[in-house]
Design an enzyme around this catalytic site. Structure first.
Site, PDB file in Angstrom:
ATOM      1  N   ARG A 189       0.853  -1.189   0.000  1.00  0.00           N
ATOM      2  CA  ARG A 189       0.000   0.000   0.000  1.00  0.00           C
ATOM      3  C   ARG A 189       0.889   1.238   0.000  1.00  0.00           C
ATOM      4  O   ARG A 189       1.977   1.231   0.575  1.00  0.00           O
ATOM      5  CB  ARG A 189      -0.913   0.027   1.231  1.00  0.00           C
ATOM      6  CG  ARG A 189      -2.067  -0.960   1.192  1.00  0.00           C
ATOM      7  CD  ARG A 189      -3.094  -0.581   0.145  1.00  0.00           C
ATOM      8  NE  ARG A 189      -4.275  -1.448   0.154  1.00  0.00           N
ATOM      9  CZ  ARG A 189      -4.407  -2.543  -0.555  1.00  0.00           C
ATOM     10  NH1 ARG A 189      -3.408  -2.944  -1.346  1.00  0.00           N
ATOM     11  NH2 ARG A 189      -5.519  -3.266  -0.515  1.00  0.00           N
ATOM     12  N   GLU A 218      -3.902   7.553  -5.320  1.00  0.00           N
ATOM     13  CA  GLU A 218      -3.845   6.864  -6.608  1.00  0.00           C
ATOM     14  C   GLU A 218      -4.955   7.385  -7.503  1.00  0.00           C
ATOM     15  O   GLU A 218      -6.127   7.260  -7.129  1.00  0.00           O
ATOM     16  CB  GLU A 218      -4.000   5.349  -6.429  1.00  0.00           C
ATOM     17  CG  GLU A 218      -2.831   4.719  -5.710  1.00  0.00           C
ATOM     18  CD  GLU A 218      -3.016   3.244  -5.398  1.00  0.00           C
ATOM     19  OE1 GLU A 218      -2.045   2.605  -4.956  1.00  0.00           O
ATOM     20  OE2 GLU A 218      -4.159   2.739  -5.558  1.00  0.00           O
ATOM     21  N   HIS A 237      -1.383   0.181  -9.679  1.00  0.00           N
ATOM     22  CA  HIS A 237      -1.968  -0.783  -8.733  1.00  0.00           C
ATOM     23  C   HIS A 237      -2.590  -1.964  -9.495  1.00  0.00           C
ATOM     24  O   HIS A 237      -3.773  -2.276  -9.339  1.00  0.00           O
ATOM     25  CB  HIS A 237      -3.024  -0.094  -7.862  1.00  0.00           C
ATOM     26  CG  HIS A 237      -3.261  -0.792  -6.552  1.00  0.00           C
ATOM     27  ND1 HIS A 237      -3.620  -0.133  -5.411  1.00  0.00           N
ATOM     28  CD2 HIS A 237      -3.196  -2.106  -6.211  1.00  0.00           C
ATOM     29  CE1 HIS A 237      -3.775  -0.993  -4.408  1.00  0.00           C
ATOM     30  NE2 HIS A 237      -3.516  -2.199  -4.876  1.00  0.00           N
TER      31      HIS A 237
END
Length: 271
Positions: A189, A218, A237
């Site tokens: 993360r 993000e 991601h």
């Protein structure tokens, strides 16, 4: 839940009094208030084993791409301004290097299995030490203190859940412990790393490079310093983003939902 949506808050729970389970895609549940959900009698599940293989593969991909500067060389090879390929364009080798894995859960262990094939020396730091058989299978050495791992590793790979204990686990002090030739790889993360400290460390050559599948937020603001650095690879991601894995995640979620609605034991229940 997919990509943290919908947002599960008290307002939603009050408006949906018959909710019995929240099935979360992926491993991390840091975006969920587990105490709040429990107070409403709502169960929670995730999909930790479904994502482990693809995420471990992607961790190795980031390590290889960063070490051999693949993004840079692809840009150079495709550039209309390139007239010749320089002979001194050099990367570093992964084979035989030292890998430090922070977080030796399912994903971290699968990274270690892959790293063994590259004849890497594997160090790991975890809340709990793996048993001797598991360590021996991948040739991993336990570092009780994260500092010992950071000082020795050529590549530091983060594979931990985001908790209050791991929030900004890697900050200025930890980065300064790393080798100036080291690369930081984050597949956990974004908030596990102090991004301001990382920018400073990269700008001042405290560490060599970073490869990040996760950031905070993000996506990053389009003018963020990390987006402008040649020694940084950022991906959106997507460590678990394969057709096979995403299908398996969906299957795991529906299995948990069916069990939750029937009052049966829930596969992958988050307690």
């Amino acid at each position: 839940m997919w990509h943290h949506k919908p947002v599960i808050n008290e307002g939603l729970l009050q408006s949906l009094p018959n909710v019995k389970i929240v099935a979360n895609s992926g491993v991390g549940v840091d975006h969920l208030d587990l105490k709040l959900l429990s107070s409403y009698g709502v169960k929670v599940s995730n999909t930790p084993f479904a994502v482990s293989t693809a995420t471990a593969d992607f961790g190795m991909a980031l390590m290889l791409a960063s070490s051999r500067r693949l993004v840079e060389v692809c840009q150079m090879a495709a550039s209309p301004n390139t007239e010749y390929f320089p002979a001194d364009w050099l990367g570093v080798e992964v084979s035989g290097a030292t890998l430090g894995i922070v977080g030796m859960g399912t994903i971290g262990y699968k990274v270690a299995e892959r790293a063994k094939a590259f004849e890497m020396k594997i160090l790991y730091h975890n809340r709990n030490q793996r048993n001797k058989e598991e360590e021996s299978a991948v040739g991993a050495i336990y570092c009780k203190k994260i500092d010992d791992l950071l000082q020795q590793a050529d590549f530091v790979l983060l594979s931990v859940s985001l908790t209050p204990q791991t929030h900004k686990l890697i900050g200025k002090r930890e980065l300064e412990l790393m080798k100036p030739t080291a690369t930081l790889i984050n597949i956990s993360r974004g908030l596990v790393v102090d991004q301001d400290a990382l920018v400073e460390a990269l700008q001042n050559k405290v560490i060599k490079a970073a490869a990040l599948d996760v950031t905070h937020p993000e996506p990053l603001p389009r003018d963020h310093a990390l987006l402008k650095m040649k020694n940084v690879i950022i991906t959106p991601h997507i460590a678990s983003a394969t057709k096979k894995t995403r299908r398996l995640m969906m299957e795991n979620m529906t299995e948990s939902i069916e069990a939750g609605l029937r009052g049966l034991p829930i596969p992958n229940e988050v307690l």
